[in-house]
Design a protein around this motif. Structure first.
Motif, PDB file in Angstrom:
ATOM      1  N   PHE A  12      11.488  84.908  46.509  1.00 46.16           N
ATOM      2  CA  PHE A  12      10.467  84.453  46.741  1.00 46.16           C
ATOM      3  C   PHE A  12       9.056  85.347  48.176  1.00 46.16           C
ATOM      4  O   PHE A  12       8.214  85.828  47.579  1.00 46.16           O
ATOM      5  CB  PHE A  12      10.062  82.880  46.854  1.00 46.16           C
ATOM      6  CG  PHE A  12       8.883  82.635  47.180  1.00 46.16           C
ATOM      7  CD1 PHE A  12       7.584  82.572  45.554  1.00 46.16           C
ATOM      8  CD2 PHE A  12       7.991  82.091  48.138  1.00 46.16           C
ATOM      9  CE1 PHE A  12       6.857  81.961  45.344  1.00 46.16           C
ATOM     10  CE2 PHE A  12       6.968  81.844  48.115  1.00 46.16           C
ATOM     11  CZ  PHE A  12       6.259  81.602  46.677  1.00 46.16           C
ATOM     12  N   ALA A  64       9.291  89.016  47.329  1.00 47.50           N
ATOM     13  CA  ALA A  64       8.060  89.687  46.152  1.00 47.50           C
ATOM     14  C   ALA A  64       6.952  89.278  46.393  1.00 47.50           C
ATOM     15  O   ALA A  64       5.967  89.724  46.622  1.00 47.50           O
ATOM     16  CB  ALA A  64       8.397  88.575  44.870  1.00 47.50           C
ATOM     17  N   SER A  65       6.345  87.918  47.413  1.00 42.17           N
ATOM     18  CA  SER A  65       5.494  87.660  48.041  1.00 42.17           C
ATOM     19  C   SER A  65       5.325  88.612  48.763  1.00 42.17           C
ATOM     20  O   SER A  65       3.344  88.952  49.178  1.00 42.17           O
ATOM     21  CB  SER A  65       5.428  86.224  48.308  1.00 42.17           C
ATOM     22  OG  SER A  65       5.781  85.777  49.322  1.00 42.17           O
ATOM     23  N   ALA A  86       4.454  86.358  43.295  1.00 42.57           N
ATOM     24  CA  ALA A  86       6.079  86.348  43.430  1.00 42.57           C
ATOM     25  C   ALA A  86       6.119  85.121  42.662  1.00 42.57           C
ATOM     26  O   ALA A  86       8.469  85.221  42.595  1.00 42.57           O
ATOM     27  CB  ALA A  86       5.980  85.644  44.775  1.00 42.57           C
ATOM     28  N   MET A 134       9.867  86.259  40.107  1.00 48.23           N
ATOM     29  CA  MET A 134      11.504  85.311  40.436  1.00 48.23           C
ATOM     30  C   MET A 134      12.681  85.382  39.039  1.00 48.23           C
ATOM     31  O   MET A 134      13.736  85.567  39.637  1.00 48.23           O
ATOM     32  CB  MET A 134      11.270  83.222  40.744  1.00 48.23           C
ATOM     33  CG  MET A 134      10.385  83.837  42.112  1.00 48.23           C
ATOM     34  SD  MET A 134      10.905  82.732  43.225  1.00 48.23           S
ATOM     35  CE  MET A 134      12.517  81.761  42.933  1.00 48.23           C
ATOM     36  N   GLU A 186       8.727  95.583  53.528  1.00 45.52           N
ATOM     37  CA  GLU A 186       8.300  95.115  52.288  1.00 45.52           C
ATOM     38  C   GLU A 186       7.273  95.436  52.035  1.00 45.52           C
ATOM     39  O   GLU A 186       5.988  95.290  51.253  1.00 45.52           O
ATOM     40  CB  GLU A 186       9.088  93.412  52.000  1.00 45.52           C
ATOM     41  CG  GLU A 186      10.268  93.790  51.156  1.00 45.52           C
ATOM     42  CD  GLU A 186      10.976  94.149  49.955  1.00 45.52           C
ATOM     43  OE1 GLU A 186       9.861  93.979  48.711  1.00 45.52           O
ATOM     44  OE2 GLU A 186      11.377  95.580  49.789  1.00 45.52           O
TER      45      GLU A 186
END
Length: 260
Positions: free
Chosen positions: A16, A19-20, A51, A55, A77
């Protein structure tokens, strides 16, 4: 009874977080999402929503062991998403160059010749052409293309790894191509105002008593609207060409993630 171990919770939280951060980096620098009218809280909420959506799709093999996660991986990232947005911003530089040339030639940026404030925009012409370019980008579904690319990047680019295709040489070539295309778009502007200045020079020689300074500003400003009317029909084609190379560079890094 469904049981979740502490290691699984750490794994889900790592997915999470990474991805965010990648999506949020895109929202920080892309002109389609980074304009001032879009609040930062809304951008953060959308990044967290994407995000949470990604997941179940992100493979745990692309996420490092939670115990080995470093601050550098988190920064990379964020930089991956920010780089995608920056590359798109370089594509929009074509419109900025033409707007700056038109503002200077028409006299809208006359004060900037004596004092240049980098915090200020290039004037009304720059704001108008910039907003028009953003509206055209939305009509071309560029925002959907970027979201699709960044969501698919989670399947190919491992966390904390920078793709080799996104090199400094590719960025410099992209900047040079955008600057060249911006000068090509500025050619009608320079041609029209060169003819206007030659006409002013001819009148200045034949009628010395005429105040050409006041007459020139009175004519150059309506002439700017005529030039805008000339370049607006081709603005969509120019924007498509200016965004081809940035999107190609982004796809090279996503589709061929030979990373270091």
């Amino acid at each position: 009874m469904l049981t979740i171990s502490g290691l699984q919770i750490e794994q889900y939280m790592a997915i999470f977080m990474f991805a965010s951060m990648r999506v949020f980096g895109l929202f920080l620098t892309t002109p389609l999402f980074a304009f001032r009218a879009l609040p930062m809280q809304f951008r953060l909420l959308v990044a967290l929503s994407f995000a949470a959506y990604m997941m179940p799709v992100i493979s745990s093999e692309l996420i490092p062991n939670p115990g080995s996660i470093t601050f550098l991986a988190s920064v990379i990232e964020l930089c991956i998403g920010a780089f995608m947005g920056f590359v798109i911003r370089v594509g929009f530089m074509v419109i900025d160059i033409a707007a700056e040339v038109l503002s200077f030639q028409a006299g809208f940026s006359f004060a900037s010749t004596a004092f240049r404030d980098p915090a200020l925009d290039s004037g009304l012409v720059g704001q108008f052409l910039g907003l028009t370019a953003i509206a055209l980008a939305f009509s071309l579904n560029i925002h959907l293309v970027l979201i699709e690319i960044i969501l698919s990047s989670f399947k190919t680019i491992p966390v904390g790894v920078w793709p080799d295709a996104w090199s400094s040489k590719g960025v410099l070539e992209l900047i040079a191509a955008s600057f060249r295309l911006g000068l090509i778009l500025s050619m009608p502007i320079l041609l029209v105002y060169m003819m206007f200045n030659l006409t002013q020079a001819f009148l200045g020689r034949t009628s010395p008593q005429m105040n050409l300074f006041s007459v020139g500003f009175a004519v150059s400003i309506p002439l700017a609207f005529l030039v805008i009317f000339m370049i607006l029909p081709d603005l969509k084609i120019v924007l498509e060409r200016s965004l081809e190379n940035p999107l190609q560079l982004i796809r090279q890094g996503v589709e061929t993630p030979n990373a270091r």
